[in-house]
Write a protein that holds these residues in place. Sequence first.
Motif, PDB file in Angstrom:
ATOM      1  N   ALA A 173       0.832  -1.205  -0.026  1.00  0.00           N
ATOM      2  CA  ALA A 173      -0.156   0.020   0.006  1.00  0.00           C
ATOM      3  C   ALA A 173       0.910   1.277   0.090  1.00  0.00           C
ATOM      4  O   ALA A 173       0.770   2.336  -0.763  1.00  0.00           O
ATOM      5  CB  ALA A 173      -1.011   0.010   1.136  1.00  0.00           C
ATOM      6  N   LEU A 174       1.888   1.364   0.978  1.00  0.00           N
ATOM      7  CA  LEU A 174       2.921   2.362   0.992  1.00  0.00           C
ATOM      8  C   LEU A 174       3.475   2.460  -0.373  1.00  0.00           C
ATOM      9  O   LEU A 174       3.639   3.783  -0.914  1.00  0.00           O
ATOM     10  CB  LEU A 174       3.914   2.133   1.965  1.00  0.00           C
ATOM     11  N   SER A 175       4.062   1.478  -1.129  1.00  0.00           N
ATOM     12  CA  SER A 175       4.915   1.647  -2.176  1.00  0.00           C
ATOM     13  C   SER A 175       4.052   2.024  -3.312  1.00  0.00           C
ATOM     14  O   SER A 175       4.114   2.828  -4.408  1.00  0.00           O
ATOM     15  CB  SER A 175       5.417   0.046  -2.621  1.00  0.00           C
ATOM     16  N   GLU A 176       2.657   1.460  -3.400  1.00  0.00           N
ATOM     17  CA  GLU A 176       1.721   1.896  -4.627  1.00  0.00           C
ATOM     18  C   GLU A 176       1.578   3.474  -4.388  1.00  0.00           C
ATOM     19  O   GLU A 176       1.288   3.988  -5.408  1.00  0.00           O
ATOM     20  CB  GLU A 176       0.336   1.121  -4.237  1.00  0.00           C
ATOM     21  N   ARG A 177       1.270   4.115  -3.245  1.00  0.00           N
ATOM     22  CA  ARG A 177       1.124   5.404  -3.090  1.00  0.00           C
ATOM     23  C   ARG A 177       2.313   6.382  -3.605  1.00  0.00           C
ATOM     24  O   ARG A 177       1.980   7.151  -4.509  1.00  0.00           O
ATOM     25  CB  ARG A 177       0.795   5.944  -1.729  1.00  0.00           C
ATOM     26  N   ARG A 178       3.264   5.606  -3.239  1.00  0.00           N
ATOM     27  CA  ARG A 178       4.487   6.707  -3.838  1.00  0.00           C
ATOM     28  C   ARG A 178       4.703   6.406  -5.288  1.00  0.00           C
ATOM     29  O   ARG A 178       4.902   7.343  -5.973  1.00  0.00           O
ATOM     30  CB  ARG A 178       5.640   6.005  -3.005  1.00  0.00           C
ATOM     31  N   LEU A 179       4.477   5.365  -6.077  1.00  0.00           N
ATOM     32  CA  LEU A 179       4.494   4.943  -7.287  1.00  0.00           C
ATOM     33  C   LEU A 179       3.585   5.939  -7.985  1.00  0.00           C
ATOM     34  O   LEU A 179       3.747   6.435  -9.197  1.00  0.00           O
ATOM     35  CB  LEU A 179       4.513   3.492  -7.658  1.00  0.00           C
ATOM     36  N   ALA A 180       2.487   5.993  -7.432  1.00  0.00           N
ATOM     37  CA  ALA A 180       1.419   6.572  -8.391  1.00  0.00           C
ATOM     38  C   ALA A 180       1.658   8.269  -8.357  1.00  0.00           C
ATOM     39  O   ALA A 180       1.119   8.897  -8.981  1.00  0.00           O
ATOM     40  CB  ALA A 180       0.140   6.358  -7.517  1.00  0.00           C
ATOM     41  N   ALA A 181       2.417   8.648  -7.020  1.00  0.00           N
ATOM     42  CA  ALA A 181       2.879  10.091  -7.099  1.00  0.00           C
ATOM     43  C   ALA A 181       3.892  10.682  -8.136  1.00  0.00           C
ATOM     44  O   ALA A 181       4.448  11.615  -8.024  1.00  0.00           O
ATOM     45  CB  ALA A 181       2.908  10.327  -5.600  1.00  0.00           C
ATOM     46  N   ALA A 182       4.609   9.532  -8.492  1.00  0.00           N
ATOM     47  CA  ALA A 182       5.726   9.716  -9.238  1.00  0.00           C
ATOM     48  C   ALA A 182       5.629  10.472 -10.296  1.00  0.00           C
ATOM     49  O   ALA A 182       4.502  10.534 -11.162  1.00  0.00           O
ATOM     50  CB  ALA A 182       6.681   8.442  -9.657  1.00  0.00           C
ATOM     51  N   ASP A 183       6.381  11.117 -11.166  1.00  0.00           N
ATOM     52  CA  ASP A 183       6.041  11.923 -12.411  1.00  0.00           C
ATOM     53  C   ASP A 183       5.600  11.069 -13.695  1.00  0.00           C
ATOM     54  O   ASP A 183       6.241   9.831 -13.940  1.00  0.00           O
ATOM     55  CB  ASP A 183       7.646  12.460 -12.812  1.00  0.00           C
ATOM     56  N   PRO A 184       4.390  11.475 -14.085  1.00  0.00           N
ATOM     57  CA  PRO A 184       3.768  10.087 -15.094  1.00  0.00           C
ATOM     58  C   PRO A 184       4.407  10.155 -16.279  1.00  0.00           C
ATOM     59  O   PRO A 184       4.208   9.628 -17.304  1.00  0.00           O
ATOM     60  CB  PRO A 184       2.328  10.661 -14.957  1.00  0.00           C
ATOM     61  N   ALA A 185       5.227  11.333 -16.573  1.00  0.00           N
ATOM     62  CA  ALA A 185       5.826  11.280 -18.043  1.00  0.00           C
ATOM     63  C   ALA A 185       7.140  10.713 -18.145  1.00  0.00           C
ATOM     64  O   ALA A 185       7.747  10.471 -19.084  1.00  0.00           O
ATOM     65  CB  ALA A 185       6.175  12.834 -18.376  1.00  0.00           C
ATOM     66  N   MET A 186       7.672  10.156 -16.928  1.00  0.00           N
ATOM     67  CA  MET A 186       9.045   9.374 -16.762  1.00  0.00           C
ATOM     68  C   MET A 186       8.754   7.932 -16.720  1.00  0.00           C
ATOM     69  O   MET A 186       8.232   7.613 -15.877  1.00  0.00           O
ATOM     70  CB  MET A 186       9.744   9.948 -15.699  1.00  0.00           C
ATOM     71  N   PRO A 187       9.486   7.170 -17.303  1.00  0.00           N
ATOM     72  CA  PRO A 187       9.375   5.741 -16.908  1.00  0.00           C
ATOM     73  C   PRO A 187      10.290   5.323 -15.971  1.00  0.00           C
ATOM     74  O   PRO A 187      10.805   6.233 -15.210  1.00  0.00           O
ATOM     75  CB  PRO A 187      10.069   5.166 -18.139  1.00  0.00           C
ATOM     76  N   THR A 188      10.084   4.113 -15.415  1.00  0.00           N
ATOM     77  CA  THR A 188      10.777   3.866 -13.969  1.00  0.00           C
ATOM     78  C   THR A 188      11.617   2.398 -14.409  1.00  0.00           C
ATOM     79  O   THR A 188      11.478   1.648 -15.252  1.00  0.00           O
ATOM     80  CB  THR A 188       9.724   3.404 -12.888  1.00  0.00           C
ATOM     81  N   LEU A 189      12.258   2.424 -13.290  1.00  0.00           N
ATOM     82  CA  LEU A 189      13.114   1.053 -13.249  1.00  0.00           C
ATOM     83  C   LEU A 189      12.656   0.612 -11.727  1.00  0.00           C
ATOM     84  O   LEU A 189      12.819   1.228 -10.741  1.00  0.00           O
ATOM     85  CB  LEU A 189      14.583   1.120 -13.103  1.00  0.00           C
ATOM     86  N   LEU A 190      11.908  -0.489 -11.768  1.00  0.00           N
ATOM     87  CA  LEU A 190      11.432  -0.935 -10.540  1.00  0.00           C
ATOM     88  C   LEU A 190      12.215  -2.131 -10.077  1.00  0.00           C
ATOM     89  O   LEU A 190      12.713  -3.066 -10.716  1.00  0.00           O
ATOM     90  CB  LEU A 190      10.000  -1.674 -10.813  1.00  0.00           C
TER      91      LEU A 190
END
Length: 277
Positions: A173-190
């Motif tokens: 739940a904590l990680s999902e909130r943080r990922l959802a708040a990340a810059d939506p224009a930028m890809p991620t490395l999970l």
Amino acid sequence: MAGSLFATSDLHVGYAENRQIVDRIEPESADDWLVVAGDVGERFDDIERTLRLLRGRFAQVIWAPGNHELWTHASDPVRLRGEHRYRDLVRMCRDIDVLTPEDDYAVWRGPGGPVTIAPLFLLYDYTFRPPGADTKEEALRQAYDKGVVCVDEMVLHPDPYPDREAWCHARVALSERRLAAADPAMPTLLVNHWPLVRQPTEVLWYPEFAQWCGTVLTADWHVRFRAAAVVYGHLHIPRTTYYDGVRFEEVSLGYPREWIRRGPTPDPLRRIFGTPS
């Protein structure tokens, strides 16, 4: 920014053979970054020594914990359990300038970037169950009957949570909130020690072990959170696979008895972004 972003996991420096390999790890350039996806070791002092050594060599080191770092092992003078042990590991990492899942996400701006690097600590919730098991209790019964039981059951304590799956669900739940708040224009490395999807566990020799390998709650995260790549370990089956067109890198070194079977002394680093210098 030049350089490469490398990843490794499951260094298990409690083994002398692995310590020799880790002590020889060197970057290719002064701009190289390193992601460490858990299971550095079991003892607090071994974990600190290894991460300090790597931080002294790489421009940035990012760590996500595995199950072995969370063990309250009989040989470890640090007797902290569960969340308290994890928080002390985070404190230690901050003291030596290593990023953790509790810190702001770093952005890799070298070749292949920009990419938001999200180290995750998610654990597992016994939902990767073997065939014929509809509940955690049935899955564990199968595992105990086969003699395939993760040591976590004895030494990975969930305190102050009632059980490991409750701790897992809080972390998800904590990680999902943080990922959802990340810059939506930028890809991620999970980056997570345990695989985010179940498919990698389908090649395990003992399917009963899969229940200690992740959670179904993250099955779509590589798509939802724009992953350019996913890094994980835990399975000790280093390889590259693709799910929904996303590259998954299992980057473990593993135990000496495992890597010796694969041939000469292995290179514990996997290049995720960048090209050989």
